[in-house]
Design a protein around this motif. Structure first.
Motif, PDB file in Angstrom:
ATOM      1  N   ILE A 166      40.140   1.633  26.332  1.00 28.59           N
ATOM      2  CA  ILE A 166      40.015   0.289  27.793  1.00 28.59           C
ATOM      3  C   ILE A 166      41.368   0.185  28.536  1.00 28.59           C
ATOM      4  N   ASN A 167      40.962  -0.645  29.962  1.00 27.50           N
ATOM      5  CA  ASN A 167      42.118  -0.321  30.593  1.00 27.50           C
ATOM      6  C   ASN A 167      42.217  -2.072  30.511  1.00 27.50           C
ATOM      7  N   ILE A 168      43.800  -1.316  30.851  1.00 24.36           N
ATOM      8  CA  ILE A 168      44.894  -2.812  30.472  1.00 24.36           C
ATOM      9  C   ILE A 168      46.015  -2.531  31.739  1.00 24.36           C
ATOM     10  N   PRO A 169      46.561  -3.524  31.596  1.00 24.17           N
ATOM     11  CA  PRO A 169      47.375  -3.245  32.693  1.00 24.17           C
ATOM     12  C   PRO A 169      48.768  -2.836  32.867  1.00 24.17           C
ATOM     13  N   SER A 170      49.547  -1.727  33.388  1.00 24.30           N
ATOM     14  CA  SER A 170      50.175  -0.807  33.417  1.00 24.30           C
ATOM     15  C   SER A 170      51.978  -1.329  32.474  1.00 24.30           C
ATOM     16  N   ASP A 171      51.810  -2.762  33.135  1.00 24.24           N
ATOM     17  CA  ASP A 171      53.274  -3.167  32.963  1.00 24.24           C
ATOM     18  C   ASP A 171      52.900  -4.106  30.937  1.00 24.24           C
ATOM     19  N   LEU A 172      52.346  -4.358  30.345  1.00 27.31           N
ATOM     20  CA  LEU A 172      51.973  -4.454  29.237  1.00 27.31           C
ATOM     21  C   LEU A 172      52.526  -3.018  28.030  1.00 27.31           C
ATOM     22  N   VAL A 173      52.738  -2.161  28.955  1.00 29.72           N
ATOM     23  CA  VAL A 173      52.742  -0.728  27.534  1.00 29.72           C
ATOM     24  C   VAL A 173      53.952  -0.314  28.296  1.00 29.72           C
ATOM     25  N   TRP A 174      54.486   0.564  27.209  1.00 32.30           N
ATOM     26  CA  TRP A 174      55.870   1.227  27.623  1.00 32.30           C
ATOM     27  C   TRP A 174      55.773   2.021  28.832  1.00 32.30           C
ATOM     28  N   LYS A 175      56.762   2.522  29.649  1.00 30.47           N
ATOM     29  CA  LYS A 175      55.716   3.730  30.280  1.00 30.47           C
ATOM     30  C   LYS A 175      56.982   3.972  31.073  1.00 30.47           C
ATOM     31  N   PRO A 176      56.572   5.695  31.415  1.00 24.85           N
ATOM     32  CA  PRO A 176      58.763   6.972  31.115  1.00 24.85           C
ATOM     33  C   PRO A 176      59.428   6.533  32.109  1.00 24.85           C
ATOM     34  N   GLU A 225      45.903   7.901  22.953  1.00 22.82           N
ATOM     35  CA  GLU A 225      46.755   8.220  24.363  1.00 22.82           C
ATOM     36  C   GLU A 225      46.702   7.184  25.577  1.00 22.82           C
ATOM     37  N   ILE A 226      47.546   7.522  26.339  1.00 24.88           N
ATOM     38  CA  ILE A 226      47.957   6.628  27.684  1.00 24.88           C
ATOM     39  C   ILE A 226      47.757   7.389  28.138  1.00 24.88           C
ATOM     40  N   ILE A 227      46.928   7.174  29.497  1.00 26.75           N
ATOM     41  CA  ILE A 227      46.926   8.394  30.935  1.00 26.75           C
ATOM     42  C   ILE A 227      47.060   6.857  32.033  1.00 26.75           C
ATOM     43  N   TRP A 228      47.795   7.376  32.354  1.00 26.63           N
ATOM     44  CA  TRP A 228      48.133   6.406  34.017  1.00 26.63           C
ATOM     45  C   TRP A 228      48.093   7.286  35.148  1.00 26.63           C
ATOM     46  N   ASP A 229      47.301   6.756  35.963  1.00 27.86           N
ATOM     47  CA  ASP A 229      46.976   7.622  37.444  1.00 27.86           C
ATOM     48  C   ASP A 229      47.146   6.119  38.683  1.00 27.86           C
ATOM     49  N   SER A 230      48.786   6.679  39.387  1.00 29.39           N
ATOM     50  CA  SER A 230      49.000   6.083  40.166  1.00 29.39           C
ATOM     51  C   SER A 230      49.357   6.447  41.290  1.00 29.39           C
ATOM     52  N   PRO A 231      48.980   6.221  42.187  1.00 33.80           N
ATOM     53  CA  PRO A 231      48.963   6.391  44.575  1.00 33.80           C
ATOM     54  C   PRO A 231      50.097   6.415  44.334  1.00 33.80           C
ATOM     55  N   ALA A 282      62.203  12.484  16.704  1.00 30.67           N
ATOM     56  CA  ALA A 282      61.433  12.711  17.373  1.00 30.67           C
ATOM     57  C   ALA A 282      61.430  12.107  18.728  1.00 30.67           C
ATOM     58  N   ALA A 283      60.400  13.695  19.898  1.00 22.43           N
ATOM     59  CA  ALA A 283      60.820  13.206  21.783  1.00 22.43           C
ATOM     60  C   ALA A 283      59.406  13.038  22.016  1.00 22.43           C
ATOM     61  N   LEU A 284      59.906  12.135  22.722  1.00 26.71           N
ATOM     62  CA  LEU A 284      58.376  11.736  23.357  1.00 26.71           C
ATOM     63  C   LEU A 284      57.125  13.052  24.095  1.00 26.71           C
ATOM     64  N   ASN A 285      56.075  13.472  24.033  1.00 26.61           N
ATOM     65  CA  ASN A 285      56.134  14.510  25.403  1.00 26.61           C
ATOM     66  C   ASN A 285      54.946  13.890  26.413  1.00 26.61           C
ATOM     67  N   VAL A 286      55.698  13.654  27.196  1.00 30.75           N
ATOM     68  CA  VAL A 286      54.778  13.211  28.382  1.00 30.75           C
ATOM     69  C   VAL A 286      54.157  14.260  29.646  1.00 30.75           C
ATOM     70  N   SER A 287      52.905  14.534  29.944  1.00 25.91           N
ATOM     71  CA  SER A 287      52.306  15.556  30.201  1.00 25.91           C
ATOM     72  C   SER A 287      52.400  14.806  31.868  1.00 25.91           C
ATOM     73  N   LEU A 288      52.812  15.886  32.811  1.00 23.38           N
ATOM     74  CA  LEU A 288      52.935  15.451  34.128  1.00 23.38           C
ATOM     75  C   LEU A 288      51.911  15.999  35.059  1.00 23.38           C
ATOM     76  N   TRP A 303      50.597  10.017  27.778  1.00 21.14           N
ATOM     77  CA  TRP A 303      51.698  10.548  26.564  1.00 21.14           C
ATOM     78  C   TRP A 303      50.259   9.518  25.712  1.00 21.14           C
ATOM     79  N   HIS A 304      51.484   9.850  24.148  1.00 20.78           N
ATOM     80  CA  HIS A 304      50.783   9.087  22.933  1.00 20.78           C
ATOM     81  C   HIS A 304      51.759   7.839  22.917  1.00 20.78           C
ATOM     82  N   ASP A 305      51.221   6.734  22.545  1.00 25.35           N
ATOM     83  CA  ASP A 305      51.678   5.531  22.026  1.00 25.35           C
ATOM     84  C   ASP A 305      51.515   5.465  20.571  1.00 25.35           C
ATOM     85  N   ALA A 306      52.624   4.567  19.255  1.00 33.22           N
ATOM     86  CA  ALA A 306      52.164   5.447  18.103  1.00 33.22           C
ATOM     87  C   ALA A 306      51.546   4.137  18.038  1.00 33.22           C
TER      88      ALA A 306
END
Length: 462
Positions: free
Chosen positions: A96-106, A133-139, A45-51, A78-81
């Motif tokens: 919860i807010n966690i460092p982005s290095d701990l999760v998979w990122k596209p 659901e994971i929301i990643w906001d970054s400048p 299955a494809a992982l859907n990422v909203s940009l 995106w959603h992490d199963a």
């Protein structure tokens, strides 16, 4: 009962409980989690990422190198199963807010980046919800390539594309979708040079030669319009004013000796402005209209300076030159001088006709004046008190006749010299008038050329 009497203590204990459950939740989620693999239960299955892109600021537009520098806010959802929990087991903790290095990122990157250094989204925290659901906001400060068309500079519009896509995952693995139909401009900081008139977005499915799988990408088109006021007052208006000095070189008197100097000075001034434009424009084959305007103006000033040199040679022909041809007298002196209101050399155009004195009198010394002088001389001899002259009348009369003929010959010689000098002066004056009429003719011709050229270039560019 003490807790009921102390709501502040209850709130403090609630925060403590939330912190305790958040720490326990993070330990439970990361116990068997790996951020190296795509977080889907079904690997097919494809992982859907909203940009979603928010444009914060346009930092720089380098037209010469064709690089656009922007400050963006990038949101990826995106959603992490494997990062789900039952919020009731953790005191109704939903996010919860966690460092982005701990999760998979596209690995979504800017395809048309033009930066040597690694620039991308910052490693900011991600927001993790209980449903995975994971929301990643970054400048991010991005430098992207932009094909700049400066043909209509400084009244130009530019369209710069920002293309985002996954670098390694194809469309069957990571499917990128649009979070909004266009880029968000609600937090855009106005730029002093560019106006942003929209940022439409489009989703494309591309096939590349390296792979047989489709790749999805999102392209944002930045619509920019240049603020032209700065360039109008600093580049166009000086050139427009300087170009009007070129025809005035024809109005400058030839005797001043400054006609050629004025043309050369104006040409050098325009060359400086031409260099300023050339330094900021890309070295492309297509020249901007303002550059064409400068080149046309410089060509016109070169032509006017050349004509000025030719006309000055006519002005300083002098008495040794040939007489003015008959056709030039009829065409230039008789007709064109009246059309362009050119009067005699040295004549004041405000002086009435009756008060004007002729430039060259017809006869410098008339015969009547000569005879008056002769009679004066004759009377002088007749009234002389010498008794010997009266005694010998015939001898005196012979001497008077001889003296009179000698004086008349001298006067005729002097009159001929004056006539010859007058003819030479008239010939020189005619050449000067021809030069003056040609000066006035070319002055109006070049004034019309400058005006029409300015109107055509500005109308074409705007």
């Amino acid at each position: 009962s003490y807790l009921y009497r102390c709501p502040i203590c209850c709130e403090a204990l609630s925060h403590c409980a939330q912190g305790h459950y958040a720490r326990k939740l993070l330990n439970d989620l990361m116990e068997d989690y790996s951020n190296a693999l795509r977080p889907v239960e079904d690997t097919d299955a494809a992982l859907n990422v909203s940009l979603q892109i928010t444009l914060s600021q346009i930092k720089d537009m380098d037209e010469r190198n064709q690089v656009l520098t922007t400050y963006l806010w990038i949101r990826q959802v995106w959603h992490d199963a494997y990062l789900k929990w039952d919020k009731e087991d953790y005191d109704n903790l939903e996010m919860i807010n966690i460092p982005s290095d701990l999760v998979w990122k596209p690995d979504i990157v800017l395809y048309n980046k033009a930066d040597d250094e690694e620039s991308g989204p910052s490693n900011t925290n991600v927001k993790l919800r209980y449903n995975g659901e994971i929301i990643w906001d970054s400048p991010a400060i991005t430098k992207s390539t932009c094909v700049v068309d400066v043909a209509y500079f400084p009244f130009d519009w530019q369209q710069c594309n920002l293309t985002f896509g996954s670098w390694t995952y194809n469309g069957n693995q990571v499917d990128i979708s649009l979070g909004m139909d266009s880029g968000d401009l609600s937090d855009f900081v106005d730029n002093v040079e560019w106006e942003c008139h929209g940022m439409p977005a489009v989703r494309n499915v591309m096939m590349y030669g390296c792979c047989s799988d489709p790749y999805t990408e999102i392209t944002y088109t930045l619509l920019l319009k240049r603020r032209s006021s700065f360039y109008i007052f600093n580049l166009l208006l000086p050139c427009f004013l300087i170009s009007f000095l070129a025809p005035l070189g024809f109005y400058l008197p030839a005797d001043s000796g400054e006609k050629v100097s004025l043309g050369v000075t104006v040409l050098l001034a325009l060359t400086v402005f031409q260099l300023l434009v050339a330094e900021s424009m890309p070295p492309a084959e297509s020249m901007p209209y303002i550059g064409k305007y400068y080149i046309a103006t410089m060509t016109m000033i070169t032509a006017s300076t050349s004509l000025t040199i030719f006309i000055m040679n006519i002005h300083f022909c002098g008495a040794e030159a040939k007489p003015v041809p008959h056709w030039a007298k009829v065409l230039i002196i008789d007709y064109m001088s009246k059309i362009f209101f050119v009067y005699e050399v040295g004549e004041n155009c405000t002086t009435p006709e009756s008060e004007r004195t002729p430039l060259y009198p017809e006869e410098p010394m008339s015969d009547r004046a000569c005879y008056q002088d002769d009679r004066f001389n004759d009377g002088f001899y007749h009234h002389d008190s010498d008794p010997y002259k009266y005694s010998n009348g015939h001898s005196m009369h012979h001497q008077n006749n001889h003296h009179r003929s000698h004086v008349v010959k001298n006067i005729q010689y002097i009159a001929n010299c004056f006539r010859e000098q007058r003819a030479q002066c008239v010939k020189a004056a005619e050449w000067k008038k021809v030069a003056k009429v040609m000066d006035r003719f070319f002055m109006w011709i070049f004034f019309v050329m400058v005006f029409l050229m300015s109107i055509l270039i500005i109308a074409k560019a705007s």
